[in-house]
Design a protein around this motif. Structure first.
Motif, mmCIF file in Angstrom:
data_model
loop_
_atom_site.group_PDB
_atom_site.id
_atom_site.type_symbol
_atom_site.label_atom_id
_atom_site.label_comp_id
_atom_site.label_asym_id
_atom_site.label_seq_id
_atom_site.Cartn_x
_atom_site.Cartn_y
_atom_site.Cartn_z
ATOM 1 N N ASP A 59 -73.653 35.330 -17.619
ATOM 2 C CA ASP A 59 -74.270 36.211 -16.631
ATOM 3 C C ASP A 59 -75.665 35.742 -16.256
ATOM 4 N N GLY A 97 -73.887 49.087 -30.853
ATOM 5 C CA GLY A 97 -74.451 47.913 -31.491
ATOM 6 C C GLY A 97 -73.500 47.244 -32.456
ATOM 7 N N ALA A 99 -70.468 45.473 -31.169
ATOM 8 C CA ALA A 99 -69.534 44.559 -30.511
ATOM 9 C C ALA A 99 -69.764 43.118 -30.947
HETATM 10 P P1 ADP Z 1 -74.510 47.312 -27.800
HETATM 11 O O1 ADP Z 1 -74.075 46.794 -26.469
HETATM 12 O O2 ADP Z 1 -73.704 48.469 -28.247
HETATM 13 O O3 ADP Z 1 -75.986 47.549 -27.865
HETATM 14 P P2 ADP Z 1 -73.734 44.710 -28.733
HETATM 15 O O4 ADP Z 1 -73.348 44.219 -30.079
HETATM 16 O O5 ADP Z 1 -72.737 44.616 -27.644
HETATM 17 O O6 ADP Z 1 -74.200 46.214 -28.912
HETATM 18 O O7 ADP Z 1 -75.064 43.984 -28.288
HETATM 19 C C1 ADP Z 1 -76.192 44.056 -29.101
HETATM 20 C C2 ADP Z 1 -77.473 43.863 -28.298
HETATM 21 O O8 ADP Z 1 -77.547 42.525 -27.795
HETATM 22 C C3 ADP Z 1 -77.548 44.736 -27.060
HETATM 23 O O9 ADP Z 1 -78.084 45.998 -27.350
HETATM 24 C C4 ADP Z 1 -78.462 43.919 -26.150
HETATM 25 O O10 ADP Z 1 -79.808 44.178 -26.419
HETATM 26 C C5 ADP Z 1 -78.172 42.492 -26.546
HETATM 27 N N1 ADP Z 1 -77.243 41.827 -25.613
HETATM 28 C C6 ADP Z 1 -75.938 41.579 -25.814
HETATM 29 N N2 ADP Z 1 -75.385 40.931 -24.752
HETATM 30 C C7 ADP Z 1 -76.360 40.758 -23.851
HETATM 31 C C8 ADP Z 1 -76.435 40.140 -22.527
HETATM 32 N N3 ADP Z 1 -75.352 39.609 -21.937
HETATM 33 N N4 ADP Z 1 -77.626 40.145 -21.895
HETATM 34 C C9 ADP Z 1 -78.714 40.691 -22.482
HETATM 35 N N5 ADP Z 1 -78.708 41.287 -23.714
HETATM 36 C C10 ADP Z 1 -77.565 41.321 -24.394
#
Ligand code: ADP
Ligand code: MG
Length: 623
Positions: A59, A97, A99
């Motif tokens: 992205d 938090g 995934a």
């Molecule tokens: P959640 O989405 O529930 O917060 P995730 O494990 O999906 O948990 O992601 C953890 C953190 O990583 C997110 O809160 C975000 O701050 C960061 N993050 C993940 N993917 C991206 C992305 N594509 N762009 C920016 N930040 C991201």
């Protein structure tokens, strides 16, 4: 028995992964949602081997700050909520938090990100849950997450995955759902090096319709009504809105595919909403057919708990009844316009859509092809006197010569004429459905309107008219009743007799007076005035059956329409009942006044238009 121990982190994450990451498609969903949460305007997905071998989401979003990169992969690490308050108002896609941590526990992850404020990108890799230290990398602003060899370390889980093609199909479905929800974002999908989808970002008023058309095809949008409904109020539950598109009954499908429901932008499945949608169609759709729809429900986030399911695809409403009512009424109204058929028809007020300027041009209102003449069944042709006078100089009912004419109607060209919605009353004063000319085969009304020939299925149309009248009457508290000069008696069993006695009040509401005459006989002393007296016994039996089967409360609520529809059957004109021109015109005028008169109670069409142009083509005039 072993002693109680704390589970190691990797094992905890592997257990959690089973809930969040069921298959490649669930990982794809989480990654795409993360990109949207990071305000990306462009999201590119690359898959190999159905997403099992490789799943990469790239992205152009905000990116992750270098010092947070390692944290992103930790369990319960999120930038999206920090308090219970936040949880109740959460508007972002992710917030648990877990995934990325779950994915890292069951696959090899590479995370590369360049934060808006960073000078270059950083990269981190995991293998078997063990993280590498961050290293510099090249990447434009934004984030790429790569997942390789899903479930490589948990073979039992890997066995549950389907073939690569099937897993790809799930991924594609997930991709479509997310792409539908955000027309303003550009998306692309590649599988095995081939471009499957390329969807440019769309802005402007009809962005959503365009995205829907891009994904579901023009066939869908042409057969769908646009829905746009807001309920604004001071009470929080009053702030609901529903928008999107839903197919008209004639465009329904044999399966449940193409049903997309979004709550505050998130794809969900919900029983309450599914029920409301079904109910809004139940009146006009054959029970084996399914509507297709893309619907967006918006409501204040605190009115709904999206945290009841690990993948957040199920929700719990605070006021589920209000949500149900809102969806049901909105959809029902949108589908109720008598000629709801235009591709771009905005949610029309239920009243006379015949005079709506939006319908002033022929719309692609395609109904099922309908045979006019069945060679196996000779057709009787009643010629209305007035028409006969004109055509045959006073010679009446010249039916012997019609056999040959009818044979011409078997021409296959007849089988697939299309139909156009009528225009409003024109200068000539011809009503939309025209003036009756004749009755065909005891089954159809032939009428002439501004565009040409109108063919009406008498029984289907009349049934709908009576049904709508019964519904209106019941809405106004009771169905008008008519006493029978000679009560109709019939043999009944104890249960029927008991329900006749117990449910006397309900029966009165429904326009019936049914009383026991003996321990085995019931007498119908009064019945709904709209029904035919010859049907007294059959109608009474149907109502009693309904009451004993479902009870009065259900009969008058959820079963109400079904019951009224059955009753309407007992009123409707039967086939081969000869009608006068006046009677036929009466039916045509009633149809114009009646909501949903374009379909019978079972969802079949009630009328067709054959335009003069279509007739000209058929006869090859002007060629
Ligand atoms: P959640 O989405 O529930 O917060 P995730 O494990 O999906 O948990 O992601 C953890 C953190 O990583 C997110 O809160 C975000 O701050 C960061 N993050 C993940 N993917 C991206 C992305 N594509 N762009 C920016 N930040 C991201
Ligand atoms: Mg997330």
């Amino acid at each position: 028995m072993s002693t109680i121990q704390l589970l190691p982190d990797l094992l905890i994450n592997q257990i959690a992964a089973g809930e969040v990451i069921e298959r490649p498609a669930s990982a794809l969903k989480e990654l795409m949602e993360n990109s949207l949460d990071a305000d990306a305007t462009e999201i590119d997905v690359q898959l190999e081997g159905g997403g099992i071998q490789l799943l990469r989401v790239r992205d152009n979003g905000r990116g992750i700050a270098p010092n947070e990169l390692a944290l992103a992969l930790q369990r319960h690490a999120t930038s999206k909520i920090s308090s219970l308050d936040d949880l109740q108002r959460v508007a972002s896609m992710g917030f648990r938090g877990e995934a990325l941590a779950s994915m890292a526990a069951v696959a090899q992850i590479t995370l590369i990100s360049r934060h808006v404020s960073a000078t270059h990108a950083w990269k981190i890799e995991t293998s078997d849950g063990v993280q590498s230290t961050a290293a510099p990398a090249t990447h434009p602003q934004g984030t790429s997450v790569e997942m390789r060899e899903l479930y490589f370390n948990t073979p039992a889980r890997r066995k549950f995955l389907k073939t690569e093609n099937t897993e790809f199909a799930y991924c594609e479905e997930t991709f479509k759902r997310i792409a539908l929800s955000r027309p303003d974002v550009a998306f692309s999908l590649q599988h095995r090096g081939k471009q499957v989808w390329k969807l440019p970002a769309i802005h402007g008023e009809d962005a959503l319709q365009k995205r829907i058309t891009a994904i579901l095809g023009t066939e869908f949008s042409q057969g769908a009504v646009t829905i746009e409904s807001n309920v604004a109020g001071t009470h929080p539950t009053a702030r609901l809105s529903l928008s999107g598109m839903a197919t008209l009954p004639a465009y329904s499908r044999a399966s449940r595919d193409s049903q997309y429901l979004f709550l505050n932008g998130r794809f969900i499945r919900d029983k309450v909403i599914a029920h409301a949608i079904r109910q809004s169609y139940q009146d006009i759709l054959h029970h084996q057919r399914h509507p297709a729809f893309v619907l967006f429900l918006e409501m204040p986030p605190e009115q709904v708990d999206v945290n009841v399911h690990p993948a957040k695809s199920e929700v719990r409403f605070r006021e589920s009844q209000a949500v149900h009512q809102f969806i049901f009424h909105t959809l029902q109204q949108a589908l109720a316009a008598p000629t709801a058929g235009g591709g771009d028809l905005k949610t029309a007020p239920a009243a006379s859509a015949f005079s709506s300027p939006k319908l002033a041009q022929p719309s692609p209102f395609m109904q099922q092809p309908m045979r006019l003449y069945n060679a196996a069944q000779p057709v009787a042709f009643y010629i209305a006197p007035s028409w006969g006078d004109v055509m045959f100089g006073n010679s009446k009912n010249n039916s012997s010569s019609t056999q040959q004419q009818n044979a011409a109607l078997t021409d296959p060209v007849f089988a697939n004429f299309t139909d156009a919605a009528p225009q409003g009353d024109n200068e000539t004063g011809v009503p939309p459905l025209g003036l009756a000319l004749a009755q065909l085969g005891g089954i159809y009304i032939l009428a002439q309107n501004q565009h040409g020939l109108v063919v009406v299925d008498i029984h289907a149309a009349h049934e709908r008219i009576v049904y709508e009248k019964l519904k209106l009457a019941l809405d106004e508290h009771h169905i008008p009743s008519q006493p029978l000069l000679i009560p109709v008696t019939f043999h009944a069993d104890t249960l029927d007799i008991a329900s006749a006695e117990e449910e006397h009040a309900t029966l009165t509401t429904l326009g019936f007076d049914i009383a026991p005459l003996s321990p085995t006989t019931l007498a119908v002393r009064a019945m709904p005035a709209m029904l035919k007296q010859s049907q007294a016994e059959a109608a009474a039996r149907d109502v009693l059956h309904e009451l004993r089967e479902f009870g009065a409360t259900r009969a008058l609520t959820e079963r109400r329409n079904e019951m009224l529809s059955t009753l309407a059957c007992h009123a409707a004109v039967r086939a081969n009942q000869s009608l006068s021109i006046t009677e036929m015109n009466h039916i045509l005028r009633e149809m114009e006044r009646t909501e949903r008169s374009g379909q019978c109670n079972h969802g079949r069409p009630t009328w067709f238009q054959v335009t003069i142009t279509e007739l000209d083509t058929m006869f090859m005039r002007g060629k």
